[in-house]
Scaffold this motif. Structure first.
Motif, PDB file in Angstrom:
ATOM      1  N   THR A   1     -30.048   2.223  16.542  1.00 38.99           N
ATOM      2  CA  THR A   1     -28.817   2.038  15.779  1.00 38.99           C
ATOM      3  C   THR A   1     -27.550   2.325  16.571  1.00 38.99           C
ATOM      4  O   THR A   1     -26.461   1.958  16.142  1.00 38.99           O
ATOM      5  CB  THR A   1     -28.836   2.943  14.542  1.00 38.99           C
ATOM      6  OG1 THR A   1     -29.105   4.279  14.982  1.00 38.99           O
ATOM      7  CG2 THR A   1     -29.905   2.504  13.545  1.00 38.99           C
ATOM      8  N   CYS A   2     -27.673   3.027  17.711  1.00 39.20           N
ATOM      9  CA  CYS A   2     -26.468   3.411  18.446  1.00 39.20           C
ATOM     10  C   CYS A   2     -26.830   3.796  19.869  1.00 39.20           C
ATOM     11  O   CYS A   2     -27.995   4.077  20.183  1.00 39.20           O
ATOM     12  CB  CYS A   2     -25.769   4.582  17.754  1.00 39.20           C
ATOM     13  SG  CYS A   2     -26.853   5.988  17.432  1.00 39.20           S
ATOM     14  N   SER A   3     -25.810   3.816  20.719  1.00 35.72           N
ATOM     15  CA  SER A   3     -26.013   4.232  22.109  1.00 35.72           C
ATOM     16  C   SER A   3     -24.683   4.696  22.691  1.00 35.72           C
ATOM     17  O   SER A   3     -23.615   4.355  22.191  1.00 35.72           O
ATOM     18  CB  SER A   3     -26.572   3.076  22.943  1.00 35.72           C
ATOM     19  OG  SER A   3     -25.672   1.992  22.947  1.00 35.72           O
TER      20      SER A   3
ATOM     21  N   PHE B   1     -26.260   9.103  35.840  1.00 32.61           N
ATOM     22  CA  PHE B   1     -25.948   8.430  34.586  1.00 32.61           C
ATOM     23  C   PHE B   1     -27.141   8.471  33.643  1.00 32.61           C
ATOM     24  O   PHE B   1     -28.280   8.277  34.058  1.00 32.61           O
ATOM     25  CB  PHE B   1     -25.561   6.968  34.837  1.00 32.61           C
ATOM     26  CG  PHE B   1     -25.295   6.216  33.562  1.00 32.61           C
ATOM     27  CD1 PHE B   1     -24.080   6.340  32.911  1.00 32.61           C
ATOM     28  CD2 PHE B   1     -26.277   5.420  32.995  1.00 32.61           C
ATOM     29  CE1 PHE B   1     -23.842   5.678  31.714  1.00 32.61           C
ATOM     30  CE2 PHE B   1     -26.046   4.744  31.806  1.00 32.61           C
ATOM     31  CZ  PHE B   1     -24.834   4.876  31.164  1.00 32.61           C
ATOM     32  N   TYR B   2     -26.866   8.736  32.368  1.00 33.23           N
ATOM     33  CA  TYR B   2     -27.886   8.706  31.326  1.00 33.23           C
ATOM     34  C   TYR B   2     -27.426   7.787  30.208  1.00 33.23           C
ATOM     35  O   TYR B   2     -26.276   7.880  29.771  1.00 33.23           O
ATOM     36  CB  TYR B   2     -28.121  10.102  30.730  1.00 33.23           C
ATOM     37  CG  TYR B   2     -28.642  11.095  31.723  1.00 33.23           C
ATOM     38  CD1 TYR B   2     -30.012  11.231  31.937  1.00 33.23           C
ATOM     39  CD2 TYR B   2     -27.770  11.891  32.455  1.00 33.23           C
ATOM     40  CE1 TYR B   2     -30.496  12.143  32.873  1.00 33.23           C
ATOM     41  CE2 TYR B   2     -28.246  12.800  33.386  1.00 33.23           C
ATOM     42  CZ  TYR B   2     -29.608  12.910  33.589  1.00 33.23           C
ATOM     43  OH  TYR B   2     -30.075  13.801  34.503  1.00 33.23           O
ATOM     44  N   ALA B   3     -28.303   6.920  29.766  1.00 26.94           N
ATOM     45  CA  ALA B   3     -28.063   6.135  28.561  1.00 26.94           C
ATOM     46  C   ALA B   3     -28.736   6.876  27.420  1.00 26.94           C
ATOM     47  O   ALA B   3     -29.908   7.257  27.514  1.00 26.94           O
ATOM     48  CB  ALA B   3     -28.650   4.731  28.700  1.00 26.94           C
ATOM     49  N   LEU B   4     -28.001   7.126  26.351  1.00 28.01           N
ATOM     50  CA  LEU B   4     -28.542   7.821  25.189  1.00 28.01           C
ATOM     51  C   LEU B   4     -28.657   6.820  24.051  1.00 28.01           C
ATOM     52  O   LEU B   4     -27.726   6.057  23.782  1.00 28.01           O
ATOM     53  CB  LEU B   4     -27.619   8.962  24.773  1.00 28.01           C
ATOM     54  CG  LEU B   4     -27.326   9.991  25.862  1.00 28.01           C
ATOM     55  CD1 LEU B   4     -26.261  10.972  25.399  1.00 28.01           C
ATOM     56  CD2 LEU B   4     -28.582  10.722  26.250  1.00 28.01           C
ATOM     57  N   THR B   5     -29.804   6.825  23.375  1.00 28.28           N
ATOM     58  CA  THR B   5     -30.021   5.919  22.257  1.00 28.28           C
ATOM     59  C   THR B   5     -30.433   6.717  21.031  1.00 28.28           C
ATOM     60  O   THR B   5     -31.183   7.685  21.126  1.00 28.28           O
ATOM     61  CB  THR B   5     -31.115   4.878  22.578  1.00 28.28           C
ATOM     62  OG1 THR B   5     -32.316   5.543  22.979  1.00 28.28           O
ATOM     63  CG2 THR B   5     -30.658   3.935  23.685  1.00 28.28           C
ATOM     64  N   GLY B   6     -29.935   6.301  19.872  1.00 28.50           N
ATOM     65  CA  GLY B   6     -30.294   6.922  18.604  1.00 28.50           C
ATOM     66  C   GLY B   6     -30.992   5.898  17.736  1.00 28.50           C
ATOM     67  O   GLY B   6     -30.754   4.694  17.854  1.00 28.50           O
ATOM     68  N   SER B   7     -31.836   6.373  16.824  1.00 29.68           N
ATOM     69  CA  SER B   7     -32.678   5.463  16.064  1.00 29.68           C
ATOM     70  C   SER B   7     -32.932   5.964  14.654  1.00 29.68           C
ATOM     71  O   SER B   7     -32.828   7.156  14.357  1.00 29.68           O
ATOM     72  CB  SER B   7     -34.017   5.304  16.803  1.00 29.68           C
ATOM     73  OG  SER B   7     -34.969   4.625  16.034  1.00 29.68           O
ATOM     74  N   LEU B   8     -33.344   5.027  13.799  1.00 29.38           N
ATOM     75  CA  LEU B   8     -33.793   5.380  12.453  1.00 29.38           C
ATOM     76  C   LEU B   8     -35.074   6.210  12.485  1.00 29.38           C
ATOM     77  O   LEU B   8     -35.447   6.794  11.476  1.00 29.38           O
ATOM     78  CB  LEU B   8     -34.002   4.112  11.625  1.00 29.38           C
ATOM     79  CG  LEU B   8     -32.754   3.283  11.344  1.00 29.38           C
ATOM     80  CD1 LEU B   8     -33.093   2.084  10.474  1.00 29.38           C
ATOM     81  CD2 LEU B   8     -31.665   4.118  10.708  1.00 29.38           C
TER      82      LEU B   8
ATOM     83  N   LYS C   1     -32.881   9.637  22.386  1.00 26.75           N
ATOM     84  CA  LYS C   1     -33.595   9.612  23.658  1.00 26.75           C
ATOM     85  C   LYS C   1     -32.583   9.452  24.783  1.00 26.75           C
ATOM     86  O   LYS C   1     -31.590   8.733  24.640  1.00 26.75           O
ATOM     87  CB  LYS C   1     -34.616   8.465  23.690  1.00 26.75           C
ATOM     88  CG  LYS C   1     -35.739   8.659  22.675  1.00 26.75           C
ATOM     89  CD  LYS C   1     -36.754   7.537  22.723  1.00 26.75           C
ATOM     90  CE  LYS C   1     -37.835   7.746  21.692  1.00 26.75           C
ATOM     91  NZ  LYS C   1     -39.067   8.248  22.229  1.00 26.75           N
ATOM     92  N   ALA C   2     -32.824  10.146  25.886  1.00 25.91           N
ATOM     93  CA  ALA C   2     -31.983  10.048  27.075  1.00 25.91           C
ATOM     94  C   ALA C   2     -32.797   9.368  28.170  1.00 25.91           C
ATOM     95  O   ALA C   2     -33.927   9.767  28.456  1.00 25.91           O
ATOM     96  CB  ALA C   2     -31.528  11.434  27.534  1.00 25.91           C
ATOM     97  N   TRP C   3     -32.199   8.332  28.757  1.00 25.97           N
ATOM     98  CA  TRP C   3     -32.847   7.529  29.790  1.00 25.97           C
ATOM     99  C   TRP C   3     -32.040   7.638  31.074  1.00 25.97           C
ATOM    100  O   TRP C   3     -30.819   7.611  31.032  1.00 25.97           O
ATOM    101  CB  TRP C   3     -32.874   6.060  29.365  1.00 25.97           C
ATOM    102  CG  TRP C   3     -33.352   5.829  27.970  1.00 25.97           C
ATOM    103  CD1 TRP C   3     -32.605   5.888  26.814  1.00 25.97           C
ATOM    104  CD2 TRP C   3     -34.670   5.535  27.554  1.00 25.97           C
ATOM    105  NE1 TRP C   3     -33.396   5.628  25.729  1.00 25.97           N
ATOM    106  CE2 TRP C   3     -34.670   5.398  26.145  1.00 25.97           C
ATOM    107  CE3 TRP C   3     -35.869   5.352  28.240  1.00 25.97           C
ATOM    108  CZ2 TRP C   3     -35.807   5.107  25.418  1.00 25.97           C
ATOM    109  CZ3 TRP C   3     -37.014   5.050  27.512  1.00 25.97           C
ATOM    110  CH2 TRP C   3     -36.970   4.923  26.121  1.00 25.97           C
ATOM    111  N   ASP C   4     -32.729   7.731  32.223  1.00 21.22           N
ATOM    112  CA  ASP C   4     -31.996   7.735  33.486  1.00 21.22           C
ATOM    113  C   ASP C   4     -31.662   6.299  33.887  1.00 21.22           C
ATOM    114  O   ASP C   4     -32.002   5.345  33.178  1.00 21.22           O
ATOM    115  CB  ASP C   4     -32.745   8.499  34.575  1.00 21.22           C
ATOM    116  CG  ASP C   4     -34.035   7.823  35.029  1.00 21.22           C
ATOM    117  OD1 ASP C   4     -34.246   6.619  34.755  1.00 21.22           O
ATOM    118  OD2 ASP C   4     -34.842   8.505  35.681  1.00 21.22           O
TER     119      ASP C   4
END
Length: 153
Positions: free
Chosen positions: A24-26, A35-42, A47-50
């Motif tokens: 739903t968001c990042s 750098f980390y990409a952060l993602t949120g979910s239902l 989650k944090a990704w490199d």
């Protein structure tokens, strides 16, 4: 046509193990030149990704995650602002994901009904939230929050 008028290309480099429900968001966070990409979910996780799409951290939140943003406090600490399904907002330290505090109607004014749909970083340690209730709030993180709470622990 593929719309490649500028000569640039995008390619999928790697696919990590994703969420079990809709993302739903990042947002992105750079910490110590990484750098980390952060993602949120239902699925109630962030989650944090490199930069190679390797999963680094999964943190549960007990309810669907609808919005993410980062704010830096006065001490230079990166804080993650997490907008949740029931209208509350968690403020977490990054990269530890330590829950620093929660903003909800039990303790302060806040979004009363439905999910926090958007969070935008503002100037001077502020952030704006908008939710299902139609309200927009401006919040300000004051002081070196992460250091203050670490002393209490």
């Amino acid at each position: 046509g593929g719309g490649n008028q500028g000569g640039g290309q995008a390619s999928q480099q790697q696919q990590g193990q994703g969420h079990s429900q809709a993302v739903t968001c990042s947002t992105g966070v750079t910490l110590n030149n990484e750098f980390y990409a952060l993602t949120g979910s239902l699925d109630a996780t962030v989650k944090a990704w490199d930069s190679s799409a390797n999963l680094q951290i999964t943190e549960g939140h007990g309810q669907g995650v609808y919005a993410l943003e980062k704010v830096v406090d006065a001490g230079g600490n990166t804080l993650l602002i997490v907008g949740l399904e029931k209208g509350n907002i968690m403020v977490r330290a990054f990269p530890s994901f330590t829950n620093l505090f929660s903003l909800d109607t039990r303790y302060t004014f806040g979004h009363a009904a439905g999910p926090v749909r958007t969070i935008v970083q503002g100037p001077s340690q502020t952030f704006f939230t908008g939710a299902e209730d139609g309200k927009v709030y401006v919040w300000q993180i004051q002081g070196d929050v992460a250091a203050l709470l670490a002393k209490q622990g």
